[in-house]
Design a protein around this motif. Structure first.
Motif, PDB file in Angstrom:
ATOM      1  N   PHE A  90      -4.426 -19.614 -24.222  1.00 25.74           N
ATOM      2  CA  PHE A  90      -3.046 -19.136 -24.151  1.00 25.74           C
ATOM      3  C   PHE A  90      -2.602 -18.451 -25.440  1.00 25.74           C
ATOM      4  N   SER A  91      -1.960 -17.292 -25.266  1.00 28.44           N
ATOM      5  CA  SER A  91      -1.396 -16.553 -26.391  1.00 28.44           C
ATOM      6  C   SER A  91      -0.198 -15.761 -25.890  1.00 28.44           C
ATOM      7  N   LEU A  92       0.883 -15.782 -26.649  1.00 27.30           N
ATOM      8  CA  LEU A  92       2.060 -14.998 -26.264  1.00 27.30           C
ATOM      9  C   LEU A  92       1.773 -13.506 -26.327  1.00 27.30           C
ATOM     10  N   ASP A  93       0.775 -13.116 -27.118  1.00 29.64           N
ATOM     11  CA  ASP A  93       0.395 -11.700 -27.192  1.00 29.64           C
ATOM     12  C   ASP A  93      -0.118 -11.185 -25.852  1.00 29.64           C
ATOM     13  N   GLN A  94      -0.581 -12.117 -24.999  1.00 31.46           N
ATOM     14  CA  GLN A  94      -1.156 -11.727 -23.710  1.00 31.46           C
ATOM     15  C   GLN A  94      -0.177 -11.889 -22.552  1.00 31.46           C
TER      16      GLN A  94
END
Length: 352
Positions: A302-306
């Motif tokens: 999980f990454s907010l960039d994605q």
């Protein structure tokens, strides 16, 4: 030394936990677990007329079913308890007094009828209505006299001139002209705080580092940033995630299939399937062919960039397919237990 990531999910107990709220809680929970941070659950129950204990229990049950264990909040407490806004009123009063004493807020005695009349007059003249600051002109003596006479009042925030900017982790720089903002109400006439005010005080005192919430809150953010600065609190980082729409590209509602978590629980959907499906709404791991993710895989990737800026579309057929995958792979004893729980809830059988 970097600060510990602290995020929160803060539902209002006025009904069921809907899929949009469930996905927001998932993104907060996953981000906290990925970053080795803290996931906080706070109940925003200042709407006395609509908040119910039954709704609180439904929300807690829904989060437990989804497996989003919270580190601080109801039932587990924590260093910044209580985690119900209705139990934090003295904290809000303290901050209100600070704003009043520094001239950053003021008492407003205008009645709803007076405001409606002035609003209609402005609209009839083709003007945009914003509070006209009539009560800002009152002297301290006049304010004190009216309060002593028992006059009803609210407390408004004095919007400063200029612009307000913040960095959204999905969108980059976002700027609002303060002329677009109203001198919004902080404290209602019944003594209860408004959403924007209570949210800022609680997020600051609970040391929230990242606010991850729906993009329908973007218009609230400049107001909250101004409040953080007026109160001398550090401003958290923001990430506004896109809404979930139905196939017809309108906001998800009952006509698209029930939007509540408990509906799907009671229909026999598996929690792992629901978590997997919600994770895939607006989030992509970069693995184009991969659809099935365990909880641990979601956390690790999980990454907010994605997270996309574009609205996600709820697809019941895809959820059904995903649920069928999990059912086929589930242990038979797990499925039997789920079936028993459903039959008990439907009062078809009695608990042992």
């Amino acid at each position: 030394m970097e600060k510990t990531v602290r995020v929160r999910f803060a539902p209002s107990p006025t009904g069921f936990l809907h899929l949009g709220g469930a996905r927001t809680s998932l993104f907060n929970w996953a981000y906290a677990r990925k970053m080795g941070g803290v996931f906080i659950l706070r109940i925003e129950d200042t709407d006395v007329a609509r908040s119910t204990n039954e709704s609180v229990e439904v929300i807690l049950d829904s989060l437990r079913w989804l497996g989003f264990n919270w580190d601080e909040g109801p039932e587990v407490d924590g260093p910044y308890k209580p985690y119900y806004q209705s139990m934090r009123l003295p904290l809000y009063q303290e901050q209100i007094q600070k704003l009043l004493q520094t001239g950053k807020a003021y008492r407003c005695f205008c009645t709803a009828e007076e405001l409606a009349e002035r609003r209609e007059k402005a609209m009839a003249e083709g003007k945009n209505w914003r509070y006209d600051r009539k009560c800002l002109q009152l002297s301290p003596t006049e304010v004190e006299t009216r309060l002593n006479q028992g006059a009803s009042s609210v407390v408004r925030f004095l919007i400063p001139e200029g612009e307000t900017s913040f960095i959204d982790m999905l969108r980059g720089d976002v700027t609002f002209n303060n002329v677009e903002l109203d001198d919004f109400v902080l404290l209602k006439s019944d003594g209860m705080p408004t959403y924007n005010f209570a949210c800022v005080v609680d997020d600051a005192q609970m040391k929230i580092t990242h606010v991850i919430r729906g993009d329908d809150h973007i218009s609230n953010t400049p107001r909250q940033v101004l409040l953080y600065k007026a109160l001398g609190f550090p401003v958290p980082q923001y990430a506004h995630i896109p809404m979930i729409l139905g196939k017809d590209k309108t906001r998800l509602s009952k006509r698209h299939g029930s939007p509540s978590v408990t509906y799907y629980r009671d229909k026999g959907y598996l929690p792992d399937a629901m978590v997997n499906y919600l994770a895939r709404l607006s989030w992509a791991s970069g693995e184009e062919e991969k659809e099935i993710f365990t909880r641990q895989e979601i956390i690790e990737r999980f990454s907010l960039d994605q997270v996309s800026k574009h609205s996600a579309v709820f697809d019941l057929d895809k959820l059904n397919w995903m649920n069928s995958v999990y059912i086929r792979e589930a242990n038979q004893s797990v499925l039997v237990q789920i079936l028993i729980e459903i039959l008990i809830r439907e009062q078809i059988i009695k608990p042992d």
